[in-house]
Write a protein that holds these residues in place. Sequence first.
Motif, PDB file in Angstrom:
ATOM      1  N   SER A  44       0.825  -1.189   0.000  1.00  0.00           N
ATOM      2  CA  SER A  44       0.000   0.000   0.000  1.00  0.00           C
ATOM      3  C   SER A  44       0.871   1.256   0.000  1.00  0.00           C
ATOM      4  O   SER A  44       0.495   2.255  -0.598  1.00  0.00           O
ATOM      5  N   ILE A  45       1.999   1.218   0.652  1.00  0.00           N
ATOM      6  CA  ILE A  45       2.912   2.365   0.617  1.00  0.00           C
ATOM      7  C   ILE A  45       3.442   2.496  -0.804  1.00  0.00           C
ATOM      8  O   ILE A  45       3.563   3.589  -1.325  1.00  0.00           O
ATOM      9  N   ASN A  46       3.735   1.375  -1.365  1.00  0.00           N
ATOM     10  CA  ASN A  46       4.221   1.364  -2.725  1.00  0.00           C
ATOM     11  C   ASN A  46       3.152   1.887  -3.690  1.00  0.00           C
ATOM     12  O   ASN A  46       3.451   2.658  -4.589  1.00  0.00           O
ATOM     13  N   GLU A  47       1.947   1.426  -3.479  1.00  0.00           N
ATOM     14  CA  GLU A  47       0.853   1.878  -4.335  1.00  0.00           C
ATOM     15  C   GLU A  47       0.626   3.370  -4.151  1.00  0.00           C
ATOM     16  O   GLU A  47       0.347   4.083  -5.103  1.00  0.00           O
ATOM     17  N   ASN A  48       0.677   3.754  -2.907  1.00  0.00           N
ATOM     18  CA  ASN A  48       0.512   5.178  -2.569  1.00  0.00           C
ATOM     19  C   ASN A  48       1.622   5.994  -3.234  1.00  0.00           C
ATOM     20  O   ASN A  48       1.364   7.063  -3.812  1.00  0.00           O
ATOM     21  N   PHE A  49       2.814   5.480  -3.159  1.00  0.00           N
ATOM     22  CA  PHE A  49       3.956   6.164  -3.755  1.00  0.00           C
ATOM     23  C   PHE A  49       3.802   6.217  -5.271  1.00  0.00           C
ATOM     24  O   PHE A  49       4.037   7.242  -5.905  1.00  0.00           O
ATOM     25  N   VAL A  50       3.385   5.149  -5.901  1.00  0.00           N
ATOM     26  CA  VAL A  50       3.222   5.072  -7.338  1.00  0.00           C
ATOM     27  C   VAL A  50       2.104   6.032  -7.757  1.00  0.00           C
ATOM     28  O   VAL A  50       2.194   6.732  -8.761  1.00  0.00           O
TER      29      VAL A  50
ATOM     30  N   LYS B 268       1.122   8.734  -6.127  1.00  0.00           N
ATOM     31  CA  LYS B 268       1.609  10.115  -5.964  1.00  0.00           C
ATOM     32  C   LYS B 268       2.598  10.455  -7.079  1.00  0.00           C
ATOM     33  O   LYS B 268       2.613  11.580  -7.591  1.00  0.00           O
ATOM     34  N   LEU B 269       3.390   9.492  -7.441  1.00  0.00           N
ATOM     35  CA  LEU B 269       4.341   9.682  -8.511  1.00  0.00           C
ATOM     36  C   LEU B 269       3.587   9.902  -9.836  1.00  0.00           C
ATOM     37  O   LEU B 269       3.940  10.786 -10.627  1.00  0.00           O
ATOM     38  N   ALA B 270       2.525   9.142 -10.070  1.00  0.00           N
ATOM     39  CA  ALA B 270       1.724   9.287 -11.280  1.00  0.00           C
ATOM     40  C   ALA B 270       1.033  10.646 -11.294  1.00  0.00           C
ATOM     41  O   ALA B 270       0.957  11.332 -12.327  1.00  0.00           O
ATOM     42  N   GLU B 271       0.530  11.064 -10.128  1.00  0.00           N
ATOM     43  CA  GLU B 271      -0.115  12.385 -10.024  1.00  0.00           C
ATOM     44  C   GLU B 271       0.901  13.498 -10.281  1.00  0.00           C
ATOM     45  O   GLU B 271       0.604  14.471 -10.975  1.00  0.00           O
ATOM     46  N   ALA B 272       2.072  13.371  -9.718  1.00  0.00           N
ATOM     47  CA  ALA B 272       3.117  14.372  -9.907  1.00  0.00           C
ATOM     48  C   ALA B 272       3.532  14.413 -11.376  1.00  0.00           C
ATOM     49  O   ALA B 272       3.753  15.494 -11.947  1.00  0.00           O
ATOM     50  N   ASN B 273       3.636  13.251 -11.997  1.00  0.00           N
ATOM     51  CA  ASN B 273       4.003  13.174 -13.397  1.00  0.00           C
ATOM     52  C   ASN B 273       2.921  13.834 -14.265  1.00  0.00           C
ATOM     53  O   ASN B 273       3.217  14.587 -15.187  1.00  0.00           O
TER      54      ASN B 273
ATOM     55  N   LYS C 103       0.727  16.059 -13.271  1.00  0.00           N
ATOM     56  CA  LYS C 103       0.774  17.498 -12.970  1.00  0.00           C
ATOM     57  C   LYS C 103       1.908  18.167 -13.738  1.00  0.00           C
ATOM     58  O   LYS C 103       1.752  19.255 -14.304  1.00  0.00           O
ATOM     59  N   TYR C 104       3.059  17.489 -13.781  1.00  0.00           N
ATOM     60  CA  TYR C 104       4.222  18.015 -14.494  1.00  0.00           C
ATOM     61  C   TYR C 104       3.924  18.135 -15.989  1.00  0.00           C
ATOM     62  O   TYR C 104       4.222  19.148 -16.615  1.00  0.00           O
ATOM     63  N   GLU C 105       3.295  17.110 -16.573  1.00  0.00           N
ATOM     64  CA  GLU C 105       2.976  17.117 -17.987  1.00  0.00           C
ATOM     65  C   GLU C 105       1.952  18.219 -18.312  1.00  0.00           C
ATOM     66  O   GLU C 105       2.052  18.900 -19.335  1.00  0.00           O
ATOM     67  N   VAL C 106       0.967  18.411 -17.422  1.00  0.00           N
ATOM     68  CA  VAL C 106      -0.048  19.457 -17.633  1.00  0.00           C
ATOM     69  C   VAL C 106       0.627  20.826 -17.588  1.00  0.00           C
ATOM     70  O   VAL C 106       0.340  21.705 -18.411  1.00  0.00           O
ATOM     71  N   GLU C 107       1.534  21.007 -16.626  1.00  0.00           N
ATOM     72  CA  GLU C 107       2.242  22.291 -16.535  1.00  0.00           C
ATOM     73  C   GLU C 107       3.118  22.513 -17.764  1.00  0.00           C
ATOM     74  O   GLU C 107       3.189  23.632 -18.285  1.00  0.00           O
ATOM     75  N   GLN C 108       3.752  21.447 -18.214  1.00  0.00           N
ATOM     76  CA  GLN C 108       4.577  21.547 -19.426  1.00  0.00           C
ATOM     77  C   GLN C 108       3.703  21.956 -20.621  1.00  0.00           C
ATOM     78  O   GLN C 108       4.073  22.818 -21.409  1.00  0.00           O
TER      79      GLN C 108
END
Length: 194
Positions: free
Chosen positions: A4-10, A12-17, A19-24
């Motif tokens: 679950s930590i891993n899933e949570n991390f993945v 959050k990582l997907a959300e950050a990615n 978010k980064y792509e939308v900002e780009q």
Amino acid sequence: MPKSINENFVQKLAEANTKYEVEQKNNRILSQKLELEQKQKEKNRLIYVSSLIFGLALLLAYLLYKRKKQLNKENKKYLSELNRNKRLQALVKQNANSPQKVKGIDDPNFKTYIQDILTINDDIFEVYVELVKGKSYEEVANTIDNISLSGAKTRINKLYEALKIYSKKDLDEKMTKSQSIKIFNDLYVEYQLK
């Protein structure tokens, strides 16, 4: 739980990615928008400068046209004056050769011109014409109806006074027949140049 930590991390990582792509993507859109605005400003500036140059070219063409028209008008006036002076010189030279003859004395238009210039009437002009043709005062009085010898002399004196005024001579100075003929010839030259 490590999963679950891993899933949570993945996640959050997907959300950050994402978010980064939308900002780009937003930055690219904003950059393109700024670039389009810059191109539009340059295009507007180019249109403004072109319009200004075209307007100045039109103004210059108009000013050159007006100047050329003015020069043509002045040139025509100069040529007309030059032509008039040449004709005047030729007429004066022609009149100098025959000072005892009044030119145009039988021309009715010249008669009207003389009467207007000198403010004289028909009787005065007729008496003068007869005298210039070589008749004496007595012959003139016999030729023209209702004119006596003294009447003929009076009319000639009035004509001589009018000629003195016209030619700006002293009114007390005596005018001769030849002087009057010269003035008439000068008036005829003026009349021809009208």
